[in-house]
Structures are given as structure tokens and as C-alpha cells.
Design an enzyme around this catalytic site. Structure first.
Site, PDB file in Angstrom:
ATOM      1  N   HIS A   1       0.797  -1.227   0.000  1.00  0.00           N
ATOM      2  CA  HIS A   1       0.000   0.000   0.000  1.00  0.00           C
ATOM      3  C   HIS A   1       0.831   1.280   0.000  1.00  0.00           C
ATOM      4  O   HIS A   1       0.265   2.361   0.124  1.00  0.00           O
ATOM      5  CB  HIS A   1      -0.923   0.028   1.221  1.00  0.00           C
ATOM      6  CG  HIS A   1      -2.138  -0.827   1.104  1.00  0.00           C
ATOM      7  ND1 HIS A   1      -3.263  -0.439   0.411  1.00  0.00           N
ATOM      8  CD2 HIS A   1      -2.407  -2.066   1.577  1.00  0.00           C
ATOM      9  CE1 HIS A   1      -4.183  -1.393   0.473  1.00  0.00           C
ATOM     10  NE2 HIS A   1      -3.673  -2.400   1.171  1.00  0.00           N
TER      11      HIS A   1
ATOM     12  N   THR B   1      -8.227   6.754  -1.356  1.00  0.00           N
ATOM     13  CA  THR B   1      -9.640   6.420  -1.508  1.00  0.00           C
ATOM     14  C   THR B   1     -10.520   7.617  -1.205  1.00  0.00           C
ATOM     15  O   THR B   1     -11.677   7.649  -1.609  1.00  0.00           O
ATOM     16  CB  THR B   1     -10.033   5.249  -0.586  1.00  0.00           C
ATOM     17  OG1 THR B   1      -9.659   5.543   0.762  1.00  0.00           O
ATOM     18  CG2 THR B   1      -9.366   3.953  -1.028  1.00  0.00           C
TER      19      THR B   1
ATOM     20  N   LYS C   1     -14.238   8.762  -2.769  1.00  0.00           N
ATOM     21  CA  LYS C   1     -15.413   9.101  -1.960  1.00  0.00           C
ATOM     22  C   LYS C   1     -15.930  10.488  -2.300  1.00  0.00           C
ATOM     23  O   LYS C   1     -17.146  10.705  -2.444  1.00  0.00           O
ATOM     24  CB  LYS C   1     -15.042   9.027  -0.474  1.00  0.00           C
ATOM     25  CG  LYS C   1     -14.645   7.649   0.007  1.00  0.00           C
ATOM     26  CD  LYS C   1     -13.921   7.707   1.343  1.00  0.00           C
ATOM     27  CE  LYS C   1     -13.280   6.367   1.688  1.00  0.00           C
ATOM     28  NZ  LYS C   1     -12.361   6.444   2.830  1.00  0.00           N
TER      29      LYS C   1
ATOM     30  N   LYS D   1      -7.423  14.333   5.088  1.00  0.00           N
ATOM     31  CA  LYS D   1      -6.583  13.138   5.058  1.00  0.00           C
ATOM     32  C   LYS D   1      -5.526  13.256   6.147  1.00  0.00           C
ATOM     33  O   LYS D   1      -5.393  14.312   6.787  1.00  0.00           O
ATOM     34  CB  LYS D   1      -5.930  12.923   3.695  1.00  0.00           C
ATOM     35  CG  LYS D   1      -5.206  14.125   3.133  1.00  0.00           C
ATOM     36  CD  LYS D   1      -4.715  13.857   1.714  1.00  0.00           C
ATOM     37  CE  LYS D   1      -5.822  13.879   0.693  1.00  0.00           C
ATOM     38  NZ  LYS D   1      -6.155  12.571   0.141  1.00  0.00           N
ATOM     39  N   ARG D   2      -4.807  12.170   6.366  1.00  0.00           N
ATOM     40  CA  ARG D   2      -3.729  12.186   7.352  1.00  0.00           C
ATOM     41  C   ARG D   2      -2.769  13.337   7.050  1.00  0.00           C
ATOM     42  O   ARG D   2      -2.472  13.621   5.884  1.00  0.00           O
ATOM     43  CB  ARG D   2      -2.999  10.839   7.297  1.00  0.00           C
ATOM     44  CG  ARG D   2      -1.891  10.645   8.290  1.00  0.00           C
ATOM     45  CD  ARG D   2      -1.524   9.163   8.374  1.00  0.00           C
ATOM     46  NE  ARG D   2      -1.332   8.563   7.059  1.00  0.00           N
ATOM     47  CZ  ARG D   2      -0.147   8.474   6.460  1.00  0.00           C
ATOM     48  NH1 ARG D   2       0.944   8.931   7.055  1.00  0.00           N
ATOM     49  NH2 ARG D   2      -0.032   7.896   5.277  1.00  0.00           N
TER      50      ARG D   2
ATOM     51  N   LYS E   1       1.505  14.646   1.506  1.00  0.00           N
ATOM     52  CA  LYS E   1       0.120  14.957   1.138  1.00  0.00           C
ATOM     53  C   LYS E   1      -0.087  16.450   0.941  1.00  0.00           C
ATOM     54  O   LYS E   1      -1.140  16.887   0.489  1.00  0.00           O
ATOM     55  CB  LYS E   1      -0.839  14.392   2.185  1.00  0.00           C
ATOM     56  CG  LYS E   1      -0.820  12.858   2.215  1.00  0.00           C
ATOM     57  CD  LYS E   1      -1.752  12.293   3.261  1.00  0.00           C
ATOM     58  CE  LYS E   1      -1.666  10.777   3.346  1.00  0.00           C
ATOM     59  NZ  LYS E   1      -2.306  10.096   2.216  1.00  0.00           N
TER      60      LYS E   1
END
Length: 883
Positions: free
Chosen positions: A411, A710, A714, A602-603, A608
Site C-alpha cells: 500500500h 480512496t 469518496k 486526510k492524514r 500529502k
């Protein structure tokens, strides 16, 4: 009066109030409601297309009766006197009872038919709230609402009582939960395994702008969905040493002896219902129990506290999700956690297999094991240990079984997630496993030297042991060598695995490497979280889309229908108003419903690139200050996410976001033209509020670093338009929605790779507007005059390494942000983009992912023998990969 019943099918009647469930374990239920439910279930062998009015009335009445029965018999209260917790618990028990017959019948069918089963091993399951999820999948939504209305109960208030099972850090755990739900929905015999952490992912508070962590005692109110199995326990050993002896047949056998700090793994089962199907699979989570209650020597000497110490210490293994591993004790506990759940799961799997009374020659024909990322990689040496040391199989047979049983999903490409354990630590805690890993490595390297003519440099790169000052066991290498299939989770990610991260292995085993792009459950991420949009699409497409997300594509026929488009906009506005209420309640900040809701959830991690977003917000702020009367698109920038407790830079980024938000939101000159909010304690239930309200979806990771994502799926499914890099599944979303319906910016993964090989000066990428923003940070404008608070962030941005390419990508990011702003002001254009994003998400259903795993990795089929052909157009064509 207690009533009993007789059922000659899957349940066996025991003492009043109990039935015999999985493997004969006792399940506490209320006999009154079970009698009603079982009576109804006998007439409910229906299709997924609907129920008769008689059936609906019967189920409604059964819910009412079960709710009141559990209040009286399970909780010893009345409806008039019940607390909110008692109301929720009673309703959960009532709904759980609807699951029980299907659950036990499902498991009975698996055992009697000798069906091949998928055993999904994951360190994380981010389950979220289960009440409404279960109600949707059982098809009881209307019946439940009517039942609660007739009883005078506030269903919304009851739902809010439920605490989330936050047994995961983010996308990995949420994916595992979606996959378990999809397996049941597709009638795949699935069995999930994990850890029942007593404390889940931490509760995040924001205090003075900083993240502060608090324990998440999610079990403090009880968990009505789980069923304890005190009779299902397995011994888990640690430390000790290994002895060897020669068996009469000449085989050398090994005994792991003198172990200490051993624990018992006790099972807790949670039923996982499929959508509009009779399949209810099982999620089994393990809790650590001491092998003894206390030390009698200390007890007899009067030192009761020390007598209990050993028990408490041994049970810490399942106490907390992912301890901070910055210190030696934390790393040791993490390794223990991984072995604890792997060993318990495989021991349980072997016990279940033996029920079939078949030889081990057929093991992989009946059992598949999927490793959800690198964390469960100890399953490879543990299965070898169990087969050889406990079952007496020779090495070659045990290895053949292990490889043909295991599949490995990677992942991430981040080095810190490709776990390595010091040889000394593994030798100390798991001495037998280190022996087995050494032997696997020896045989593997010997084989490839002979068959592949591999040189010394390649041998070092492929070795399961990384040499150096501190030799390490490369757990990803263990998983690759010990698995028949290795898959990435998006096309780009799988390409990077093949060509960069695991290229040496790919050259050896090209047939083992495949791609299976991640997916999300449409039941959870549209039906549950967005009832307004669910009602709209169901009106135009029918209700069957819940099992076939591609059905949404028929909405293309209505994309020019102004009445339909107006309703689409109305649903989005209602969702925004609900989120506005949440933000006002949580933060005291009023958002503008006419603004573009720019969502970044998100984290918190440097790759990111929340920094890219907050820098852009500062630029927008300076533009408004410079020209307060100029025409502009109002914007609400919405952040949420947690930083790992030991991740200094991520926590400092949160502080920057909250500090910028405080300055902007309190500037009267700005008004509602721009707001910035950071919603604390991001969770599944909070995501369910934010995602339906989003207009713009920030998916802006440095290209080549996000495996899949993901959240992007969504948000798009709920009508948000993606603004992102060509990274992870963004590339495949682009393919589905078209370039005109997504905002792509920045360097590609290949360009990032080339960029990092050159010496460069990040300051050269800073334009005048960005320079002003950076200077404001440097001079303490957002830190109340403290010029040093954010200097670590600035130092990282201007580092010649510039690992995350934030300044290099900023200009292009700013360009597409302006393009999105302008498009948003054209209501018809934006609505069209929103609709097209939503209806083209069929490829990203977790059902499609599970069909691919089933056909390409596990070699399993649904109970009815075949999968719906609706998934065919999305499935990458490749042969079954098992060797």
C-alpha cells in the site's frame, strides 16, 4: 415471560436467552424478539427488488418488539426511564438479532460445503459506526424509521450515541472495512482478522492551535455489535530459545522452549452483513489475555500490586493502536502486536481447516490468506512454523503450501512503511521465526544464483536480510518471496513497484506482480453518508445501483434536464448547510453556503502537501487585502486530519493551518469571502458529514508518493470535482471523468524523479505573491510576532532537497485553483462537472476490487457460482496468478 423456540436449521436452542452460534459458542439474545424475527425470516426469501407491505409491517413490528424487549430483559429498564445509551444499546441488540440467523447459517454453509475461504489479515479496521451500516445492508431503513416514529423515539439522537471503532489510522483501515463489506455483498466466503485495540486511534484536540492527543477509549460505553468468545483462545509465545532434535525418520525437528511473557489471544466476533444478500461474514478481532491472573509468590507475600503487574503488562499488546515506535520499547511492542495477531489468526485458520478432514495437500484449495500491507508479513514464517513444528510437515511441503496460500498487497512506496526489524530484536522476541527467515533467505538466494545467474550486488538487493551496522529483516521482502501474488493498489503505484521499489524481484517473478486498484463501498459512501443524493439517484435509476455502481451512468440522460440539475444543486446546498451547522457548533466559525467548499481531508503528512494548500490560502488572503472590492469567488478552505504523535513537522503544519485560520477568520475586512477551518478529530463519522458537502476535492500529493487514495473516490462519488496531481488513483479518475472535468497540475512522477536528481534552488520557483506569503510566515504575522515558530517549515521548503516539491509545484497549483474558481461561478457548468464525476465512479467500487482479488489472486467464487458481468469492463485482464 421468557419464550423459547425450536429451529432445526442453523441455530440450536440452548438455555433461555441463548443460542449456539459460530462453532457452538454461546450468544446472548432476547428470546422474544428472536422468535418474531425467525418467524418473519421464514417468509422473507425474497429478491433484492423489494418487500411486500406485509413483510415491511412484520419487520417494523419485530423491531419495535425487539427494542422494547431488550430494554426490559437485557438492560432492566423501561422505555420511559431509558437513558440515551440504553436506547442505543437496545436498538443495536434488536438489529443485531436480525443478523444472527443469516450469520450462523452463512458459517454453517461454509463448513458443510467445504467452500474455499478468504482470510483477510489487517492490522487496521476503521469500521466507523455500525448501526446505520447494518440497517442499510439488511434492507431495514424504512422499517426502522417507521418503528422508531411509532415508538416516539428520536432515531437521529440514538444514532449519535454510538462510539466509533477507530481501529485504524486512515485509508488502510477504512479500505479493509470496505473490503469486508464487499466480500459479504458479493457472497464471497470472507473471514477478517485483526486486533481488538482497547484504545483506538487517539482523540485529537486542538489546544492553542496545536494538536494534543487524548486516549480513545472507544469501549467505555460497551460494544453491542461484538460477541465475546472466551472459549476461543490461542497461546502466543515470545522470547525463549530454540532446541533441535532428530526424529526417527531422520527429520530435524525444532522446539521453541523457555518462552516467557506469553499471552492468550481471545476472539471477539463482529458480523459483517452483505448488501441485499443472505451472506453475513465474520470479522474476528483478537484481545490479549494474561496466561495467569497474578503471581502467587508476590500475592502470598502480601504485595498484591506487584502480583498484578505481570497480568497488566502482558495485556498491553492489544491496548493501543500503533504505539509510537520512536523508542525501543515502542518498537518492541509493535513487533509483538504484529506477531500476536498473525499467530492467533493462523492458529484459528488451521483449526477451521481441520474441520474439513482433508490432508494438507489441499490446504491452498480451501484457504487463501491476504496480507493487507507489510504489517502481517510475519504470517509467512509463522505458517511455516505451524506446519513444520506443530503439524510435522517437511520444509518443502510447508513452503509449497505457504507460497500457494499467501497474497501480498503493498500500500505504499514510503520507505518508513516498508518495515524492517533489527535482527537482534527479532532474535530476542521471535528466535524461531528468525531461524526460519534465515533458512528461507538461504534457499531463495541459492536458488536464484543457480537458476538466474544473479550477481553479488543483486543478491544483496534481494536478500531478506539487510546488512550493515545494524542488520535488519526486510519484511516486505519476506512477504514477496513468501507470496504467490504481489499487487499494488493503483496503476501508477503498481508501475513504481515493478520498475523501482521491487524491480529486482519483478525481474525474477514478473508473473507475480499485478495491479488491483482500490475501491470504496457505495453503500457506505453514498447511501449512508448522503441520503439526499441517494434519494435523487434512486428516483432516476432505481435502487439497484447499490449493488452496481455503474448504474449511475444512466443519469447521463438527465444531465441537460434543468429540473434534475436544480435538484442536484439543492442536495449539495442542503449538505453544505448541515456542515455549516457542524462547523459553527465546533469552531464558532460561520461559513458562506455560496462559497466553494474546498476540502482537504486526510492524514497530515508532508507528502500529502497540506502546506501547498495553506500557502495558497495565504496568497488568497493577501489578494483580498490588496484589493478588497475586487470580484472574486468566495471560498471556504476545510482541513481535517491527524498527525502521528511523534511527527514533529506534521504537527507544526497543523499549527500553521490553525494560526492562519485564526488570523483570516477574525479579519473583518475579509468577511465571508474567505474562511479557513481545521475540524478536529477526523473520523469516519466526520468524513460522512464533510464529503457530501464538498465542491472541490484536494488530492495534491507529490506525484509518485500516494499509492492510491480512496478519499479521492469518496469525494468524487458525492459530486466533488478533483483538483490533484497525476498520482495514485487520480490518474484513473482522470480516465473515467475526462480531462475537462478534473483539474490536474504539477509534475508527473517521472518529472519529480528527474527533478530530484538535479541541484536546484527552491527560491527560484517563488513568484512575488508567494514571496509575500512566505515573508509573512517568516516575520511572525501568523504567530503573534514569534518569528521562530514556523522556521522549521520554511527551512524544509527552502532545502535544496525539496523532497515534496511544494514550491516547485506552487505556480501550477495556483493556476488550476483560479481555473476552478472561475468555473464554480458558472453554476450550470459546475453542476455538469459534479454530476459527471459522480456517475463515472463505477470503476472505483470496492465490489470491483473484490471481484478482481477473487478471480486473479484468491481463486474463489461467490456462493451462487458466478460474479455479475457488470464488473467486466473495469477488470484488468490477466490470468489467475497463483503459482
Amino acid at each position: 415471560m421468557l419464550l423459547s423456540f425450536h429451529n432445526s436449521g442453523s441455530m440450536q436452542t440452548g438455555a433461555a436467552g441463548h443460542t449456539r452460534g459460530l462453532q457452538g459458542e454461546s450468544i446472548h439474545t432476547s428470546p422474544i424478539d428472536l422468535k418474531l424475527i425467525l418467524a418473519n425470516s421464514s417468509m422473507n426469501n425474497k429478491t433484492a427488488n423489494g418487500k411486500s407491505s406485509v413483510e415491511k409491517i412484520s419487520e417494523k413490528e419485530a423491531i419495535k418488539e425487539a427494542f422494547c424487549s431488550h430494554l426490559k430483559y437485557s438492560l432492566a429498564t423501561t422505555q420511559e426511564n431509558a437513558t440515551p445509551l440504553e436506547r442505543f444499546t437496545s436498538l443495536a441488540y434488536a438489529i443485531r438479532n436480525f443478523l444472527l440467523e443469516k450469520w450462523t447459517h452463512t458459517q454453517k454453509t461454509y463448513y458443510e460445503n467445504g467452500t474455499k475461504q478468504v482470510n483477510y489479515l489487517s492490522m487496521e479496521y476503521l469500521i466507523g459506526r455500525l448501526l446505520y451500516q447494518n440497517v442499510i445492508n439488511l434492507g431495514l431503513t424504512e422499517e426502522l424509521k417507521l418503528a422508531m416514529e411509532e415508538l416516539g423515539e428520536d432515531l437521529g439522537a440514538i444514532e449519535e450515541v454510538e462510539l466509533e471503532a477507530g481501529l485504524g489510522n486512515g485509508g488502510l483501515g477504512r479500505l479493509a472495512a470496505c473490503f469486508m463489506e464487499s466480500m459479504a455483498s458479493l457472497d464471497i466466503p470472507g473471514f477478517g482478522y485483526g486486533i481488538r485495540y482497547e484504545y483506538g486511534i487517539f482523540q485529537q484536540n486542538i489546544e492553542n492551535g496545536f494538536q494534543v492527543e487524548h486516549a480513545d477509549n472507544w469501549l467505555r460505553l460497551g460494544n453491542p455489535w461484538e460477541i465475546p468468545r472466551p472459549e476461543i483462545t490461542y497461546p502466543i509465545k515470545f522470547y525463549g530459545r530454540v532446541e533441535s532434535h532428530t526424529e526417527p525418520d531422520g527429520r530435524i525437528a525444532f522446539n521453541w522452549v523457555d518462552t516467557h511473557d506469553d499471552v492468550l489471544a481471545m476472539a471477539y466476533d463482529t458480523p459483517v452483513p452483505g448488501y441485499q444478500t443472505h451472506t453475513v461474514n465474520n470479522l474476528r478481532l483478537w484481545s490479549a489475555r494474561s496466561t495467569c491472573d497474578f503471581d502467587f509468590d508476590f500475592f502470598n507475600s502480601g504485595d498484591y500490586i506487584r502480583a498484578m503487574t505481570s497480568k497488566q503488562e502482558s495485556e498491553t499488546i492489544s491496548k493501543v493502536l500503533y504505539p509510537n515506535d520512536n523508542i525501543a520499547q515502542g518498537r518492541e511492542l509493535r513487533l509483538k502486536q504484529e506477531y500476536f495477531f498473525v499467530s492467533a489468526s493462523l492458529q484459528d485458520l488451521l483449526k477451521r481447516y481441520k474441520h474439513f478432514n482433508r490432508s494438507f495437500d489441499e490446504f491452498s484449495d480451501f484457504m487463501a490468506v491476504q496480507l493487507n500491507d507489510t504489517h502481517p508479513s510475519l504470517a509467512v514464517p509463522e505458517l511455516m512454523r505451524l506446519l513444520m513444528d506443530e503439524e510435522g510437515l517437511p520444509w518443502d511441503k510447508a513452503w509449497e503450501i505457504t507460497v500457494s496460500t499467501m497474497g501480498y498487497t503493498n500500500h505504499t512506496v514510503l520507505p518508513e512503511a516498508l518495515e524492517k526489524w533489527p535482527v537482534s530484536l527479532m532474535e530476542k522476541i521471535l528466535p524461531r521465526h528468525l531461524q526460519i527467515i534465515y533458512e528461507i533467505n538461504h534457499r531463495f538466494l541459492q536458488k536464484i544464483r543457480v537458476e538466474q545467474n544473479v550477481d553479488d550486488a543483486q543478491t544483496r538487493a534481494l536478500s531478506l536480510i539487510e546488512e550493515g551496522d545494524v542488520p535488519q529483516v526486510r519484511m516486505a521482502h519476506v512477504a514477496i518471496v513468501g507470496s504467490h501474488t504481489i499487487n499494488g493498489v493503483a496503476q501508477l503505484h503498481s508501475k513504481i513497484l515493478r520498475e523501482q521499489i521491487f524491480n529486482n524481484f519483478y525481474k525474477l517473478f514478473p508473473e507475480r506482480f499485478i495491479n488491483i486498484t482500490n475501491g470504496i463501498s457505495p453503500r457506505i459512501w453514498l447511501k449512508q453518508c448522503n441520503p439526499g443524493l441517494e434519494a435523487l439517484v434512486s428516483q432516476y435509476t432505481g435502487k439497484a445501483w447499490g449493488g452496481n455502481l455503474d448504474s449511475l451512468e444512466s443519469l447521463i440522460d438527465h444531465i441537460d434536464d434543468e429540473a434534475f440539475c436544480q435538484r442536484w444543486r439543492s442536495v449539495k446546498r442542503d449538505n453544505k448547510l448541515r456542515l455549516i451547522e457542524q462547523v459553527q457548533k465546533t469552531l464558532g466559525v460561520q461559513l458562506n453556503p455560496d462559497s466553494i467548499f474546498d476540502v482537504h481531508i486526510k492524514r497530515i503528512h508532508e507528502y500529502k502537501r497540506q502546506l501547498l494548500n495553506i500557502l495558497h490560502a495565504i496568497v488568497l488572503y493577501t489578494r483580498i487585502k490588496k484589493n478588497p472590492d475586487g470580484k472574486r469567488t468566495p471560498r471556504s478552505v476545510i482541513f481535517a486530519g491527524k498527525a502521528a504523535p511523534g511527527y514533529f513537522m506534521a504537527k507544526r503544519i497543523i499549527k500553521l493551518i490553525t494560526s492562519v485560520a485564526e488570523k483570516i477568520n477574525n479579519d473583518a475586512q475579509i468577511g465571508d469571502a474567505l474562511k479557513v477551518v481545521f475540524l478536529p478529530n477526523y473520523s469516519v463519522s466526520l468524513a460522512e458529514k464533510i464529503i457530501p458537502a464538498a465542491d472541490l476535492s484536494q488530492q495534491i500529493s507529490t506525484a509518485g508518493m500516494e499509492a492510491s487514495g480512496t478519499g479521492n473516490m469518496k469525494l468524487a462519488l458525492n459530486g466533488a470535482v478533483t483538483l490533484g496531481t497525476l498520482d495514485g488513483a487520480n490518474i484513473e479518475i482522470l480516465e473515467e471523468v475526462g480531462a475537462e472535468n478534473i483539474y490536474i497540475f504539477g509534475m508527473t512522477a517521472d518529472e519529480v524523479k528527474q527533478f530530484k536528481t538535479r541541484r536546484h534552488q527552491p527560491a527560484q520557483a517563488v513568484d512575488p505573491e508567494l514571496k509575500v506569503a512566505l515573508d509573512m510566515i517568516r516575520e511572525g504575522y501568523f504567530s503573534k510576532g514569534d518569528p521562530n515558530l514556523f522556521h522549521p517549515i520554511l527551512d524544509a521548503l527552502f532545502s535544496p532537497d525539496d523532497a515534496y516539491c511544494i514550491l516547485a509545484d506552487f505556480a501550477d497549483y495556483s493556476r488550476v485553483q483560479l481555473e476552478a474558481e472561475n468555473d464554480f461561478m458558472d453554476s450550470a457548468l459546475w453542476t455538469r462537472k459534479s454530476i459527471l464525476n459522480s456517475i463515472h465512479m463505477g470503476r472505483f467500487s470496492s465490489d470491483r476490487s473484490i471481484v478482481e482479488y477473487s478471480t486473479r489472486v484468491w481463486g474463489v467464487h461467490p456462493k451462487n457460482g458466478s460474479f455479475p458481468d457488470t464488473f467486466d469492463k473495469h477488470i484488468e485482464r490477466a490470468p489467475y496468478a497463483c503459482l
